[in-house]
Design a protein around this motif. Structure first.
Motif, mmCIF file in Angstrom:
data_model
loop_
_atom_site.group_PDB
_atom_site.id
_atom_site.type_symbol
_atom_site.label_atom_id
_atom_site.label_comp_id
_atom_site.label_asym_id
_atom_site.label_seq_id
_atom_site.Cartn_x
_atom_site.Cartn_y
_atom_site.Cartn_z
ATOM 1 N N ARG A 173 51.226 34.544 47.549
ATOM 2 C CA ARG A 173 51.121 35.973 47.881
ATOM 3 C C ARG A 173 49.715 36.327 48.337
ATOM 4 N NH1 ARG A 173 53.723 37.974 42.167
ATOM 5 N NH2 ARG A 173 55.799 37.100 42.464
ATOM 6 N N LEU A 174 49.631 37.447 49.073
ATOM 7 C CA LEU A 174 48.319 37.941 49.478
ATOM 8 C C LEU A 174 47.527 38.439 48.278
ATOM 9 C CD1 LEU A 174 48.840 37.599 52.506
ATOM 10 C CD2 LEU A 174 47.992 39.913 52.840
ATOM 11 N N SER A 175 48.233 39.018 47.314
ATOM 12 C CA SER A 175 47.536 39.551 46.140
ATOM 13 C C SER A 175 46.810 38.433 45.388
ATOM 14 C CB SER A 175 48.535 40.257 45.204
ATOM 15 O OG SER A 175 49.566 39.365 44.795
ATOM 16 N N VAL A 176 47.424 37.256 45.302
ATOM 17 C CA VAL A 176 46.796 36.122 44.612
ATOM 18 C C VAL A 176 45.573 35.645 45.390
ATOM 19 C CG1 VAL A 176 47.152 33.757 43.806
ATOM 20 C CG2 VAL A 176 48.984 35.436 43.550
ATOM 21 N N ALA A 177 45.702 35.637 46.735
ATOM 22 C CA ALA A 177 44.584 35.199 47.572
ATOM 23 C C ALA A 177 43.427 36.193 47.557
ATOM 24 C CB ALA A 177 45.061 34.988 48.999
ATOM 25 N N SER A 178 43.698 37.441 47.137
ATOM 26 C CA SER A 178 42.645 38.469 47.062
ATOM 27 C C SER A 178 41.925 38.450 45.725
ATOM 28 C CB SER A 178 43.265 39.862 47.283
ATOM 29 O OG SER A 178 43.962 39.924 48.496
ATOM 30 N N ARG A 179 42.342 37.562 44.860
ATOM 31 C CA ARG A 179 41.817 37.561 43.488
ATOM 32 C C ARG A 179 40.312 37.276 43.433
ATOM 33 N NH1 ARG A 179 44.427 37.263 38.580
ATOM 34 N NH2 ARG A 179 43.137 36.520 36.864
ATOM 35 N N GLY A 180 39.802 36.543 44.419
ATOM 36 C CA GLY A 180 38.373 36.244 44.435
ATOM 37 C C GLY A 180 37.524 37.494 44.473
ATOM 38 N N LEU A 181 38.057 38.586 45.060
ATOM 39 C CA LEU A 181 37.333 39.855 45.118
ATOM 40 C C LEU A 181 37.905 40.867 44.130
ATOM 41 C CD1 LEU A 181 35.141 41.548 46.545
ATOM 42 C CD2 LEU A 181 36.905 42.296 48.150
ATOM 43 N N LEU A 182 39.249 40.961 44.058
ATOM 44 C CA LEU A 182 39.880 41.983 43.214
ATOM 45 C C LEU A 182 39.929 41.600 41.738
ATOM 46 C CD1 LEU A 182 42.932 43.022 45.450
ATOM 47 C CD2 LEU A 182 40.679 44.098 45.317
ATOM 48 N N GLY A 183 39.800 40.318 41.417
ATOM 49 C CA GLY A 183 39.846 39.867 40.031
ATOM 50 C C GLY A 183 41.189 40.168 39.394
ATOM 51 N N ARG A 184 41.167 40.674 38.157
ATOM 52 C CA ARG A 184 42.414 40.926 37.410
ATOM 53 C C ARG A 184 43.253 42.032 38.033
ATOM 54 N NH1 ARG A 184 41.588 45.343 34.009
ATOM 55 N NH2 ARG A 184 39.401 46.016 33.837
ATOM 56 N N TYR A 185 42.635 42.883 38.888
ATOM 57 C CA TYR A 185 43.400 43.963 39.517
ATOM 58 C C TYR A 185 44.450 43.420 40.484
ATOM 59 C CZ TYR A 185 39.771 47.002 37.634
ATOM 60 O OH TYR A 185 38.919 47.670 36.779
ATOM 61 N N ALA A 186 44.257 42.191 40.927
ATOM 62 C CA ALA A 186 45.236 41.572 41.829
ATOM 63 C C ALA A 186 46.572 41.354 41.125
ATOM 64 C CB ALA A 186 44.704 40.244 42.350
ATOM 65 N N ASP A 187 46.569 41.297 39.777
ATOM 66 C CA ASP A 187 47.805 41.075 39.018
ATOM 67 C C ASP A 187 48.507 42.382 38.664
ATOM 68 O OD1 ASP A 187 47.272 38.346 39.031
ATOM 69 O OD2 ASP A 187 46.019 38.504 37.227
ATOM 70 N N GLY A 188 47.861 43.515 38.912
ATOM 71 C CA GLY A 188 48.425 44.800 38.531
ATOM 72 C C GLY A 188 49.143 45.504 39.675
ATOM 73 N N TRP A 189 49.194 46.850 39.567
ATOM 74 C CA TRP A 189 49.937 47.633 40.552
ATOM 75 C C TRP A 189 49.334 47.518 41.958
ATOM 76 C CZ3 TRP A 189 47.264 51.330 43.211
ATOM 77 C CH2 TRP A 189 46.058 51.769 42.653
ATOM 78 N N LEU A 190 48.026 47.296 42.025
ATOM 79 C CA LEU A 190 47.375 47.156 43.327
ATOM 80 C C LEU A 190 47.923 45.939 44.068
ATOM 81 C CD1 LEU A 190 45.144 48.586 44.964
ATOM 82 C CD2 LEU A 190 43.506 46.960 44.010
#
Length: 520
Positions: A173-190
């Motif tokens: 997913r894109l959300s997982v690939a954004s984790r480097g910047l978004l951190g734990r927020y990538a696992d939430g509603w964002l």
């Protein structure tokens, strides 16, 4: 070499339900209230391109410069995988899947006729139908299907593949690939919102492809077999497509999508070679060489031309529209290309997309675009008049009829159309299944049941929109979605750079940079 498991994890309702709701929320109003829904979408599109057209232009040039810099840097040596990971597919099949999945039916439509549009309505205040207009006609075809579009496709693929194969994080997913910047927020509603918007972008992008493909193949089939054009013919064409790409999705990457992409490329090479041999080959070669030189020398100007004083709408009607269209497809392509790129280096991936992807498109425009332009310039066929009166399907049909053995060529061309779109549809269904699977790893394929669910959902949306004439509105709304995707591309690039700097801060130049323990 690690072999992907045949089935992935279960359906992730946390992503699937919001995704379906987003699609229903945007598609149903277009079906129930076609006039007001279309007007609203058109207003949103006019706002996005009218007020933020400059942003699309800057984004295009920025992505190209970022990827060129990344390719020539030491990070270009980073292998997308562990020390024992080897490429899953041959180089030819890998590039074929990238090209066929990313281009689909669009180039089969536009390569013939796009130079004619430019010839009759050229940029930079050039006189229509002049010699200068003819040169710009071929040049802008190379530009709109060259480095920048493939850079948009390539950018998301790298952080997604890095997350999957270097950090070994579950979730395609894109959300997982954004984790480097978004951190734990990538696992939430964002992260859920990001993935749901991506799903809509993919379904809308497929709607765009169907909107181009079904009328073209219906008209060509009607002329070839003497069948009256009708809604039932359109549905019959769509059902054949559904059967082809559902079978491909069922068999998966190695046995389905790869084989279909290989066939697609060989068929395209055959038709391009035939047109090149029977047409004015010298005109095509010289046209391509001239337009390539013109594009390279004017690349920055074309990338940033907004004509604020002259008030021309050419850059909005074409360049902004195209950049938005490619951005809308970028998440799907990023996810798909990441999945098939295990064991490749970052530099290899950038070259495969930006160099070989561009070259593939340039060949189509040089041969088919050059052939059509020659017919127009020499007065053999008034392609522009046919475009005006009957649209793209009529123009393509008329051009094909000028070729020797036109009946046979048209039949092969129809087959190419079927396979070209099927490669996009099966890639889309595969990616949608991956995005909505729970904690799928890069070494697994999504479950067949989830793959087929999305295959039939795509077809269902297509049937409804063809019947009610909503495909154009879905295409436009997809492009509107591209505007918020620009900051998402920034997040992905930022996330990637942070990971690279953390993981390889002390590494010196090596043939390949890998994290020895990629499970850490």
């Amino acid at each position: 070499m690690s072999t992907p498991k045949q089935s992935g994890d279960s359906l992730d309702l946390r992503v699937f339900i919001p995704s379906v709701l987003v699609i229903a929320g945007l598609v149903l109003p277009l079906i129930l209230f076609p006039e007001s829904g279309t007007a609203l979408v058109n207003a949103a599109f006019a706002f996005a391109t009218g007020k933020f057209g400059w942003l699309y232009m800057i984004a295009g040039l920025s992505v190209v410069l970022f990827l060129v810099g990344l390719a020539v840097s030491r990070y270009g040596n980073v292998r997308l995988g562990g020390p024992d990971d080897k490429p899953e597919f041959s180089y030819f099949s890998w590039v074929a899947m990238i090209f066929a999945g990313g281009i689909g039916i669009a180039i089969v439509n536009w390569a013939w006729v796009e130079p004619i549009y430019y010839f009759m309505g050229p940029p930079f205040d050039v006189k229509p139908a002049s010699d200068a207009a003819a040169e710009w006609a071929l040049t802008y075809g190379q530009f709109h299907w060259g480095f920048t579009p493939w850079a948009f496709y390539c950018l998301p693929a790298i952080p997604i593949a890095y997350s999957m194969y270097v950090h070994n994080r579950p979730g395609v997913r894109l959300s997982v690939a954004s984790r480097g910047l978004l951190g734990r927020y990538a696992d939430g509603w964002l992260g859920v919102i990001l993935d749901a918007v991506v799903v809509f972008g993919i379904v809308g992008g497929v709607g765009t492809s169907l909107g181009l493909a079904v009328p073209l193949v219906s008209q060509l089939s009607s002329g070839l077999f003497g069948i009256e054009p009708s809604f039932m013919l359109d549905i019959g064409v769509l059902l054949i497509w559904t059967a082809i790409f559902s079978a491909s999705v069922w068999f998966g990457l190695a046995k389905g999508i790869r084989i279909l992409s290989d066939i697609n490329v060989w068929l395209a090479i055959f038709l391009l070679g035939f047109t090149f041999l029977v047409g004015d080959s010298l005109f095509m070669v010289e046209g391509w060489v001239n337009s390539l030189g013109k594009m390279v020398s004017h690349f920055v100007e074309m990338s940033l031309w907004t004509d604020p004083v002259g008030g021309s709408t050419f850059w909005k009607d074409w360049t902004v529209f195209y950049w938005a269209w490619w951005i809308a497809y970028a998440p799907m392509m990023g996810l798909f290309v990441a999945r098939i790129s295990r064991g490749r280096t970052i530099r290899e991936l950038i070259i495969a997309e930006m160099v070989f992807g561009s070259l593939g498109c340039w060949v189509f425009f040089a041969v088919w675009g050059g052939y059509a332009l020659e017919l127009q310039v020499k007065g053999t066929l008034d392609v522009a008049a046919i475009l005006n009166d009957g649209g793209i399907p009529s123009a393509v049909q008329a051009i094909l009829n000028t070729l020797p053995m036109s009946g046979l060529v048209t039949g092969v061309f129809i087959l190419l159309c079927f396979i070209f779109l099927a490669t996009t549809l099966d890639s889309s269904a595969y990616v949608l299944a991956s995005v909505t699977s729970r904690k799928l790893s890069g070494y697994q394929e999504p479950k067949r049941s989830i793959r087929l669910t999305w295959a039939f959902l795509i077809s269902g949306v297509g049937v409804a929109l063809i019947q009610l004439g909503g495909l154009k509105a879905v295409q436009t709304s997809t492009i509107v979605v591209a505007l918020p995707m620009i900051p998402v591309l920034v997040i992905l690039a930022w996330s990637l750079i942070r990971w690279l700097r953390q993981d390889f801060a002390k590494k010196v130049m090596e043939p390949h940079l890998v994290i020895e323990d990629h499970h850490k």
